[in-house]
Motif scaffolding. Sequence first.
Motif, PDB file in Angstrom:
ATOM      1  N   SER A   3       0.848  -1.200   0.000  1.00 55.64           N
ATOM      2  CA  SER A   3       0.000   0.000   0.000  1.00 55.64           C
ATOM      3  C   SER A   3       0.877   1.241   0.000  1.00 55.64           C
ATOM      4  N   SER A   4       0.658   2.081  -0.988  1.00 55.64           N
ATOM      5  CA  SER A   4       1.397   3.330  -1.068  1.00 55.64           C
ATOM      6  C   SER A   4       0.704   4.351  -0.177  1.00 55.64           C
ATOM      7  N   PRO A   5       1.441   5.374   0.330  1.00 55.70           N
ATOM      8  CA  PRO A   5       0.839   6.338   1.253  1.00 55.70           C
ATOM      9  C   PRO A   5      -0.301   7.136   0.608  1.00 55.70           C
ATOM     10  N   ILE A   6      -0.168   7.440  -0.680  1.00 56.30           N
ATOM     11  CA  ILE A   6      -1.247   8.178  -1.353  1.00 56.30           C
ATOM     12  C   ILE A   6      -1.855   7.259  -2.400  1.00 56.30           C
ATOM     13  N   ARG A   7      -3.141   7.038  -2.246  1.00 60.96           N
ATOM     14  CA  ARG A   7      -3.801   6.114  -3.158  1.00 60.96           C
ATOM     15  C   ARG A   7      -4.920   6.842  -3.895  1.00 60.96           C
ATOM     16  N   ALA A   8      -4.984   6.620  -5.210  1.00 63.97           N
ATOM     17  CA  ALA A   8      -6.059   7.237  -5.990  1.00 63.97           C
ATOM     18  C   ALA A   8      -7.387   6.662  -5.513  1.00 63.97           C
ATOM     19  N   PRO A   9      -8.447   7.490  -5.469  1.00 63.67           N
ATOM     20  CA  PRO A   9      -9.734   6.951  -5.037  1.00 63.67           C
ATOM     21  C   PRO A   9     -10.188   5.852  -6.001  1.00 63.67           C
ATOM     22  N   SER A  10     -10.807   4.828  -5.435  1.00 64.65           N
ATOM     23  CA  SER A  10     -11.259   3.721  -6.273  1.00 64.65           C
ATOM     24  C   SER A  10     -12.416   4.169  -7.156  1.00 64.65           C
ATOM     25  N   PRO A  11     -12.429   3.711  -8.400  1.00 66.49           N
ATOM     26  CA  PRO A  11     -13.597   4.005  -9.241  1.00 66.49           C
ATOM     27  C   PRO A  11     -14.819   3.192  -8.816  1.00 66.49           C
ATOM     28  N   ILE A  12     -14.595   2.247  -7.919  1.00 63.40           N
ATOM     29  CA  ILE A  12     -15.673   1.324  -7.548  1.00 63.40           C
ATOM     30  C   ILE A  12     -16.493   1.894  -6.380  1.00 63.40           C
ATOM     31  N   HIS A  13     -17.804   1.915  -6.566  1.00 62.06           N
ATOM     32  CA  HIS A  13     -18.712   2.364  -5.507  1.00 62.06           C
ATOM     33  C   HIS A  13     -19.490   1.206  -4.893  1.00 62.06           C
ATOM     34  N   ALA A  14     -19.614   0.117  -5.642  1.00 64.49           N
ATOM     35  CA  ALA A  14     -20.442  -0.994  -5.141  1.00 64.49           C
ATOM     36  C   ALA A  14     -19.959  -2.326  -5.692  1.00 64.49           C
ATOM     37  N   LEU A  15     -20.119  -3.353  -4.868  1.00 59.55           N
ATOM     38  CA  LEU A  15     -19.726  -4.711  -5.253  1.00 59.55           C
ATOM     39  C   LEU A  15     -20.972  -5.581  -5.368  1.00 59.55           C
ATOM     40  N   PHE A  16     -21.039  -6.348  -6.443  1.00 59.86           N
ATOM     41  CA  PHE A  16     -22.153  -7.276  -6.663  1.00 59.86           C
ATOM     42  C   PHE A  16     -21.596  -8.699  -6.629  1.00 59.86           C
ATOM     43  N   GLY A 167     -19.881   1.550 -14.581  1.00 61.65           N
ATOM     44  CA  GLY A 167     -18.432   1.693 -14.451  1.00 61.65           C
ATOM     45  C   GLY A 167     -17.956   1.799 -13.021  1.00 61.65           C
ATOM     46  N   HIS A 168     -18.885   2.041 -12.110  1.00 57.13           N
ATOM     47  CA  HIS A 168     -18.552   2.143 -10.690  1.00 57.13           C
ATOM     48  C   HIS A 168     -18.888   0.866  -9.915  1.00 57.13           C
ATOM     49  N   ALA A 169     -19.221  -0.184 -10.672  1.00 57.88           N
ATOM     50  CA  ALA A 169     -19.646  -1.430 -10.034  1.00 57.88           C
ATOM     51  C   ALA A 169     -18.731  -2.557 -10.455  1.00 57.88           C
ATOM     52  N   ASP A 173     -17.997 -13.204  -9.849  1.00 59.32           N
ATOM     53  CA  ASP A 173     -18.740 -14.398 -10.273  1.00 59.32           C
ATOM     54  C   ASP A 173     -17.741 -15.485 -10.663  1.00 59.32           C
ATOM     55  N   ASP A 174     -18.097 -16.733 -10.407  1.00 58.60           N
ATOM     56  CA  ASP A 174     -17.172 -17.826 -10.758  1.00 58.60           C
ATOM     57  C   ASP A 174     -17.316 -18.261 -12.215  1.00 58.60           C
ATOM     58  N   ARG A 175     -18.414 -17.927 -12.866  1.00 54.53           N
ATOM     59  CA  ARG A 175     -18.618 -18.400 -14.244  1.00 54.53           C
ATOM     60  C   ARG A 175     -18.221 -17.331 -15.257  1.00 54.53           C
ATOM     61  N   LEU A 176     -17.383 -17.756 -16.181  1.00 57.23           N
ATOM     62  CA  LEU A 176     -16.860 -16.811 -17.172  1.00 57.23           C
ATOM     63  C   LEU A 176     -17.982 -16.144 -17.964  1.00 57.23           C
ATOM     64  N   GLN A 177     -19.002 -16.903 -18.342  1.00 54.54           N
ATOM     65  CA  GLN A 177     -20.074 -16.324 -19.155  1.00 54.54           C
ATOM     66  C   GLN A 177     -20.804 -15.208 -18.393  1.00 54.54           C
ATOM     67  N   ASN A 178     -20.943 -15.386 -17.083  1.00 53.87           N
ATOM     68  CA  ASN A 178     -21.579 -14.338 -16.273  1.00 53.87           C
ATOM     69  C   ASN A 178     -20.679 -13.115 -16.137  1.00 53.87           C
ATOM     70  N   VAL A 179     -19.373 -13.362 -16.067  1.00 55.75           N
ATOM     71  CA  VAL A 179     -18.387 -12.276 -16.010  1.00 55.75           C
ATOM     72  C   VAL A 179     -18.430 -11.477 -17.318  1.00 55.75           C
ATOM     73  N   VAL A 185     -22.318  -4.952 -20.095  1.00 53.43           N
ATOM     74  CA  VAL A 185     -23.144  -3.797 -19.719  1.00 53.43           C
ATOM     75  C   VAL A 185     -22.290  -2.677 -19.110  1.00 53.43           C
ATOM     76  N   GLY A 186     -20.973  -2.860 -19.134  1.00 53.19           N
ATOM     77  CA  GLY A 186     -20.077  -1.784 -18.687  1.00 53.19           C
ATOM     78  C   GLY A 186     -19.558  -1.922 -17.272  1.00 53.19           C
ATOM     79  N   MET A 187     -19.923  -3.033 -16.606  1.00 54.63           N
ATOM     80  CA  MET A 187     -19.419  -3.233 -15.234  1.00 54.63           C
ATOM     81  C   MET A 187     -17.976  -3.713 -15.294  1.00 54.63           C
ATOM     82  N   GLN A 188     -17.251  -3.463 -14.204  1.00 52.31           N
ATOM     83  CA  GLN A 188     -15.999  -4.168 -13.984  1.00 52.31           C
ATOM     84  C   GLN A 188     -16.395  -5.570 -13.519  1.00 52.31           C
ATOM     85  N   ALA A 189     -15.521  -6.534 -13.746  1.00 50.46           N
ATOM     86  CA  ALA A 189     -15.872  -7.885 -13.288  1.00 50.46           C
ATOM     87  C   ALA A 189     -14.621  -8.672 -12.957  1.00 50.46           C
TER      88      ALA A 189
END
Length: 209
Positions: A3-16, A167-169, A173-179, A185-189
């Motif tokens: 962990s670096s002392p200054i970290r850019a804010p995460s683009p992620i707001h929510a985890l599914f 883009g903030h989510a 998931d364990d299944r590649l097709q679901n990923v 739809v633009g989510m990170q996965a």
Amino acid sequence: MNSSPIRAPSPIHALFWDIGGVLLSNGWDRDQRRVVVTEFGLDPDDFQERHKLIVPELEMGRLTLDDYLNQTVFMRPQSFSRDAFVAAMEAQSVPDDAALNLLQHLAGRWRMYALNNESRELNAHRRRTFSLDGPLLAFFTSCYLGVAKPNPAIYRLALDLAGVQPGHAVMIDDRLQNVEAARSVGMQAVQFVNAAQLQTDLERLGVSA
Ligand SMILES: [Mg+2]
């Protein structure tokens, strides 16, 4: 951990989170069905044919577990009770302790939701048994929404209901097709392999406990 002392804010707001194959074993997938069908001495081919025809209705919440069992197991007299069969189904759900531990560590710091395919009855059993309602704020489950992964519509619906831009989510998931569907739809996965790998992949997205 790096962990670096200054970290850019995460683009992620929510985890599914997917549940089966990630936080817990699958609820009623091929392996679980094989064990229970063998235990109760059912004809595996007959059961499988009957299961295949009706299970989408069960997972979309348009069929009760009782009605499902009426068509797949109890269409003829059996030497065992319905309660015994359901108990055996439920006993197939076991936790991934490391993944649950990571979930608990992230809870409170991150908005987290379930986004999973499951029947109403098994989902209720799993939520209750493994205390998933604490860390997960809501359950965007196929049985409640009437649509299932990997249909992109369920991801869009979950994002709308949670009020999160794709883009903030991040979808786990364990299944590649679901990923792949989540990414469409633009989510990170992140494709889940094990808890340690998931933790590393989440940290890369700026998500840590
Ligand atoms: Mg899964």
